[in-house]
Design a protein around this motif. Structure first.
Motif, PDB file in Angstrom:
ATOM      1  N   THR A  65       0.937  -1.253  -0.063  1.00 41.74           N
ATOM      2  CA  THR A  65      -0.029  -0.009   0.008  1.00 41.74           C
ATOM      3  C   THR A  65       0.792   1.313   0.041  1.00 41.74           C
ATOM      4  OG1 THR A  65      -0.128   0.241   2.379  1.00 41.74           O
ATOM      5  CG2 THR A  65      -1.794  -1.253   1.203  1.00 41.74           C
ATOM      6  N   ALA A  66       0.117   2.343   0.063  1.00 47.09           N
ATOM      7  CA  ALA A  66       1.168   3.558  -0.096  1.00 47.09           C
ATOM      8  C   ALA A  66       1.739   3.816   1.205  1.00 47.09           C
ATOM      9  CB  ALA A  66       0.213   4.760  -0.181  1.00 47.09           C
ATOM     10  N   GLN A  67       1.550   3.190   2.236  1.00 43.48           N
ATOM     11  CA  GLN A  67       2.494   3.329   3.394  1.00 43.48           C
ATOM     12  C   GLN A  67       2.669   2.114   4.489  1.00 43.48           C
ATOM     13  OE1 GLN A  67       0.416   6.522   6.228  1.00 43.48           O
ATOM     14  NE2 GLN A  67      -1.238   6.626   4.796  1.00 43.48           N
ATOM     15  N   GLY A  68       2.436   1.128   3.744  1.00 45.94           N
ATOM     16  CA  GLY A  68       2.696  -0.114   4.335  1.00 45.94           C
ATOM     17  C   GLY A  68       2.898  -1.438   3.358  1.00 45.94           C
ATOM     18  N   LEU A  69       3.321  -2.489   4.114  1.00 47.09           N
ATOM     19  CA  LEU A  69       3.763  -3.667   3.352  1.00 47.09           C
ATOM     20  C   LEU A  69       3.351  -4.907   4.315  1.00 47.09           C
ATOM     21  CD1 LEU A  69       5.442  -5.044   1.096  1.00 47.09           C
ATOM     22  CD2 LEU A  69       7.097  -5.268   2.658  1.00 47.09           C
ATOM     23  N   ILE A  70       2.722  -5.814   3.792  1.00 48.90           N
ATOM     24  CA  ILE A  70       2.493  -7.031   4.584  1.00 48.90           C
ATOM     25  C   ILE A  70       3.226  -8.335   3.659  1.00 48.90           C
ATOM     26  CG2 ILE A  70       0.760  -8.701   5.510  1.00 48.90           C
ATOM     27  CD1 ILE A  70      -1.267  -6.349   5.573  1.00 48.90           C
ATOM     28  N   GLU A  71       3.868  -8.822   4.323  1.00 45.85           N
ATOM     29  CA  GLU A  71       4.610 -10.062   3.823  1.00 45.85           C
ATOM     30  C   GLU A  71       3.718 -11.395   4.379  1.00 45.85           C
ATOM     31  OE1 GLU A  71       8.659  -9.837   5.584  1.00 45.85           O
ATOM     32  OE2 GLU A  71       9.193  -8.239   3.778  1.00 45.85           O
ATOM     33  N   ALA A  72       3.495 -12.235   3.384  1.00 48.53           N
ATOM     34  CA  ALA A  72       2.923 -13.356   4.020  1.00 48.53           C
ATOM     35  C   ALA A  72       3.297 -14.584   3.168  1.00 48.53           C
ATOM     36  CB  ALA A  72       1.391 -13.176   3.679  1.00 48.53           C
ATOM     37  N   ARG A  73       2.860 -16.012   3.842  1.00 48.09           N
ATOM     38  CA  ARG A  73       3.008 -17.008   3.292  1.00 48.09           C
ATOM     39  C   ARG A  73       2.358 -17.388   1.936  1.00 48.09           C
ATOM     40  NH1 ARG A  73       3.014 -21.892   7.081  1.00 48.09           N
ATOM     41  NH2 ARG A  73       0.999 -21.044   7.919  1.00 48.09           N
ATOM     42  N   GLN A  74       0.836 -16.849   2.264  1.00 50.77           N
ATOM     43  CA  GLN A  74       0.116 -16.759   1.112  1.00 50.77           C
ATOM     44  C   GLN A  74      -0.909 -15.398   1.105  1.00 50.77           C
ATOM     45  OE1 GLN A  74      -1.378 -21.083   0.316  1.00 50.77           O
ATOM     46  NE2 GLN A  74      -1.483 -20.917   2.562  1.00 50.77           N
ATOM     47  N   VAL A  75      -1.234 -15.006  -0.163  1.00 51.28           N
ATOM     48  CA  VAL A  75      -2.301 -13.912  -0.603  1.00 51.28           C
ATOM     49  C   VAL A  75      -3.171 -14.319  -1.179  1.00 51.28           C
ATOM     50  CG1 VAL A  75      -2.231 -11.613  -1.675  1.00 51.28           C
ATOM     51  CG2 VAL A  75      -0.036 -12.436  -0.563  1.00 51.28           C
ATOM     52  N   MET A  76      -4.515 -13.844  -0.851  1.00 51.10           N
ATOM     53  CA  MET A  76      -5.949 -14.205  -1.431  1.00 51.10           C
ATOM     54  C   MET A  76      -6.285 -12.644  -1.703  1.00 51.10           C
ATOM     55  SD  MET A  76      -9.321 -15.972   0.360  1.00 51.10           S
ATOM     56  CE  MET A  76     -10.761 -15.449  -0.275  1.00 51.10           C
ATOM     57  N   LEU A  77      -6.745 -12.879  -2.916  1.00 45.91           N
ATOM     58  CA  LEU A  77      -7.390 -11.715  -3.570  1.00 45.91           C
ATOM     59  C   LEU A  77      -9.032 -11.722  -3.346  1.00 45.91           C
ATOM     60  CD1 LEU A  77      -7.593  -9.012  -4.982  1.00 45.91           C
ATOM     61  CD2 LEU A  77      -6.733 -10.041  -7.052  1.00 45.91           C
ATOM     62  N   ALA A  78      -9.679 -11.006  -2.647  1.00 39.61           N
ATOM     63  CA  ALA A  78     -11.046 -10.968  -2.403  1.00 39.61           C
ATOM     64  C   ALA A  78     -11.871  -9.743  -2.692  1.00 39.61           C
ATOM     65  CB  ALA A  78     -11.274 -11.761  -0.997  1.00 39.61           C
ATOM     66  N   GLY A  79     -11.529  -9.216  -3.627  1.00 38.32           N
ATOM     67  CA  GLY A  79     -11.856  -7.787  -3.963  1.00 38.32           C
ATOM     68  C   GLY A  79     -13.098  -7.982  -5.018  1.00 38.32           C
ATOM     69  N   ASP A  80     -13.619  -9.017  -5.477  1.00 32.67           N
ATOM     70  CA  ASP A  80     -14.742  -9.211  -6.347  1.00 32.67           C
ATOM     71  C   ASP A  80     -14.554  -8.001  -7.546  1.00 32.67           C
ATOM     72  OD1 ASP A  80     -17.337 -10.743  -6.886  1.00 32.67           O
ATOM     73  OD2 ASP A  80     -18.249  -9.159  -6.702  1.00 32.67           O
ATOM     74  N   VAL A  81     -15.458  -7.478  -7.910  1.00 34.88           N
ATOM     75  CA  VAL A  81     -15.697  -6.462  -8.812  1.00 34.88           C
ATOM     76  C   VAL A  81     -15.066  -5.231  -8.644  1.00 34.88           C
ATOM     77  CG1 VAL A  81     -17.901  -5.320  -8.601  1.00 34.88           C
ATOM     78  CG2 VAL A  81     -16.978  -5.915 -11.201  1.00 34.88           C
ATOM     79  N   TYR A  82     -14.730  -5.076  -7.421  1.00 35.31           N
ATOM     80  CA  TYR A  82     -14.533  -3.301  -6.861  1.00 35.31           C
ATOM     81  C   TYR A  82     -12.800  -3.173  -7.189  1.00 35.31           C
ATOM     82  CZ  TYR A  82     -18.793  -2.823  -4.702  1.00 35.31           C
ATOM     83  OH  TYR A  82     -20.145  -2.703  -4.656  1.00 35.31           O
ATOM     84  N   HIS A  83     -11.848  -4.263  -7.307  1.00 34.60           N
ATOM     85  CA  HIS A  83     -10.619  -3.852  -7.467  1.00 34.60           C
ATOM     86  C   HIS A  83     -10.176  -4.030  -9.097  1.00 34.60           C
ATOM     87  CE1 HIS A  83      -9.056  -7.887  -8.748  1.00 34.60           C
ATOM     88  NE2 HIS A  83     -10.032  -8.281  -8.076  1.00 34.60           N
ATOM     89  N   LYS A  84      -8.744  -3.468  -9.399  1.00 33.51           N
ATOM     90  CA  LYS A  84      -8.420  -3.459 -10.820  1.00 33.51           C
ATOM     91  C   LYS A  84      -7.006  -4.082 -10.649  1.00 33.51           C
ATOM     92  CE  LYS A  84     -12.232  -1.357 -12.353  1.00 33.51           C
ATOM     93  NZ  LYS A  84     -12.788  -2.254 -13.142  1.00 33.51           N
ATOM     94  N   LEU A  85      -6.718  -5.020  -9.738  1.00 32.59           N
ATOM     95  CA  LEU A  85      -5.388  -5.509  -9.500  1.00 32.59           C
ATOM     96  C   LEU A  85      -5.388  -7.024 -10.430  1.00 32.59           C
ATOM     97  CD1 LEU A  85      -5.499  -5.720  -5.755  1.00 32.59           C
ATOM     98  CD2 LEU A  85      -3.792  -4.105  -7.307  1.00 32.59           C
ATOM     99  N   GLU A  86      -4.150  -7.304 -10.667  1.00 37.04           N
ATOM    100  CA  GLU A  86      -3.868  -8.428 -11.420  1.00 37.04           C
ATOM    101  C   GLU A  86      -4.600  -8.646 -12.922  1.00 37.04           C
ATOM    102  OE1 GLU A  86      -1.414 -10.638 -10.766  1.00 37.04           O
ATOM    103  OE2 GLU A  86      -0.975  -9.285  -8.829  1.00 37.04           O
ATOM    104  N   LYS A  87      -4.945  -7.302 -13.611  1.00 37.86           N
ATOM    105  CA  LYS A  87      -5.506  -7.127 -14.848  1.00 37.86           C
ATOM    106  C   LYS A  87      -5.123  -8.149 -15.905  1.00 37.86           C
ATOM    107  CE  LYS A  87      -6.592  -2.262 -14.452  1.00 37.86           C
ATOM    108  NZ  LYS A  87      -6.540  -0.800 -15.237  1.00 37.86           N
ATOM    109  N   ARG A  88      -3.734  -8.761 -15.954  1.00 42.76           N
ATOM    110  CA  ARG A  88      -3.702  -9.607 -17.024  1.00 42.76           C
ATOM    111  C   ARG A  88      -4.158 -10.830 -17.143  1.00 42.76           C
ATOM    112  NH1 ARG A  88       0.309 -13.620 -17.664  1.00 42.76           N
ATOM    113  NH2 ARG A  88       1.005 -13.280 -15.586  1.00 42.76           N
TER     114      ARG A  88
END
Length: 435
Positions: free
Chosen positions: A232-255
């Motif tokens: 994010t603009a002010q932070g970072l979260i490192e994880a073993r796994q990431v889950m994208l759950a933004g449904d139709v509201y996000h524009k991430l991973e467009k490819r």
């Protein structure tokens, strides 16, 4: 038009739900670096339900939300929890090779799993969300009654006969003071509730189990690799796994995700309190929707207002006058409410999938996504939250069943997808008129 909102409604859509929320907790903005087992992007039902499941399993979880918990469709929808799975026929076709003769049992059990999760969670964590049982699926033409008879027969065969009841015109008239319906299926298993209070209550439950929750923290990038991260603009979260759950509201991973899910805008209004009229028009306090492809849906709120939605706009654009569009529908449904004041109006963006099957998958080895409930999000998101939690902790059977389903990817994304979706909806509406 809208009544004064609670202080906790700041930064939320000016809806009836935000005016009557029980929890005004504001979670911090993500700052600095954090390490967790699973980072979840999106603070709606999918993200929050998955976080509860994972936290109950002992994992350290973080939810990162661009706005506020429950800001999107999870906090703005019609509040009905029904066993009507969107895309069930498509699921049946695509899953048959994998599940064989068990596919029908799998889908039937899936219909009701969300109800069980929600009721158990409300009881376990003491969530006040106006939870009630009772629903009517209303028929407006003979072909609709054929569909309801078929469902009632299956419910009888599967041991749910004491929870469903097929009603004729006279019986429906005793349930609803409306001239529209020639019959219906009364379902005592289905639920209705205050969705924003449910979502906030589940977030509070996840937080009590150790989950980190960050609001007003838009994710700018997902870093893939052995140790993925969300930025994010002010932070970072490192994880073993990431889950994208933004449904139709996000524009991430467009490819990978562009052209797979499209926004449809639904309008909802809430009247002024009806007083004694509420018991007159709906004496058993049932939630209702009709059998049309593009349907109307409504229910009474805890303070006896009529909450009414319908007329989904598949262009993806908001209506300029939701109350003006829905008032004729209300007055046609309930003539006794002619001229009733409308105190709240708002829109809800639903994530529509072409084949209506929820989309579960992986973007890389340890980055997952879950989206696309096509207007059936409350129950389905809780089912998918359980499936995703199982997958993230190593049990992949149900996840793989959904991930194996093939989805149409429309070129040019929303630019082409929404016009095609609108044309498809027009076709089905015309087809329905001929039935």
């Amino acid at each position: 038009m809208n009544a004064a909102l609670n202080n906790g409604a700041a930064q939320r859509a000016p809806s009836y739900y935000s005016a009557t929320l029980n929890d005004s907790t504001q979670y911090p903005t993500l700052q600095g670096t954090h390490q967790v087992d699973v980072a979840i992007i999106g603070g709606g039902f999918t993200g929050v339900a998955t976080a509860v499941e994972l936290a109950e399993r002992g994992l350290k979880v973080a939810i990162v939300e661009t706005h506020r918990i429950g800001w999107g469709a999870s906090g703005r929808n019609g509040g009905q929890v029904t066993g009507s799975l969107s895309g069930d026929e498509a699921m049946r076709t695509q899953m048959r090779d994998r599940l064989g003769a068990e596919v029908d049992d799998f889908i039937w059990q899936l219909r009701w799993r969300g109800h069980q999760i929600i009721e158990q969670r409300v009881q376990r964590y003491g969530i006040d969300c106006d939870l009630k049982r009772g629903h009517l699926h209303a028929a407006m033409k003979p072909s609709h009654m054929d569909e309801l008879r078929s469902f009632e027969a299956e419910a009888q065969r599967r041991g749910m006969g004491d929870q469903v009841e097929l009603l004729d015109r006279q019986a429906v008239a005793r349930q609803l003071q409306s001239p529209l319906y020639l019959g219906g299926l009364k379902n005592r298993r289905n639920l209705h509730l205050h969705p924003l209070n449910l979502c906030l209550g589940e977030a509070r439950a996840a937080h009590s189990l150790g989950a980190l929750i960050f609001e007003n923290s838009e994710v700018l990038e997902i870093i893939h690799g052995p140790r993925p991260a969300v930025v994010t603009a002010q932070g970072l979260i490192e994880a073993r796994q990431v889950m994208l759950a933004g449904d139709v509201y996000h524009k991430l991973e467009k490819r990978q995700l562009k052209g797979k899910i499209f926004p449809a805008m639904g309008g909802i209004v809430t009247t002024a309190p009806l007083g004694e009229l509420a018991a007159q028009i709906n004496p058993e306090d049932l939630a209702v929707y009709d059998c049309r492809f593009v349907l109307d849906y409504y229910r009474l709120t805890a303070d006896k207002r009529l909450l009414f939605g319908g007329g989904a706009n598949y262009s993806g654009k908001d209506s300029r006058d939701i109350a003006g569009e829905l008032r004729p529908c209300i007055e046609r449904t309930f003539p006794a409410l002619k001229g009733v004041p409308i105190e709240f109006q708002w829109s809800c963006a639903m994530g529509i999938v072409v084949n209506r099957i929820p989309q579960l998958g992986k973007l890389s080895e340890n980055v997952w996504y879950c989206q696309g409930y096509s207007g059936h999000g409350i129950a389905t998101s809780h089912i998918m939250g359980e499936i995703m939690a199982e997958a993230l902790t190593g049990t992949l059977e149900k996840f793989d069943t959904f991930a194996a389903c093939k989805h149409i990817k429309v070129p040019m994304g929303d630019l082409l997808g929404n016009p095609l979706l609108a044309a498809g909806m027009w076709y089905y509406q015309m087809l329905e008129k001929l039935r």
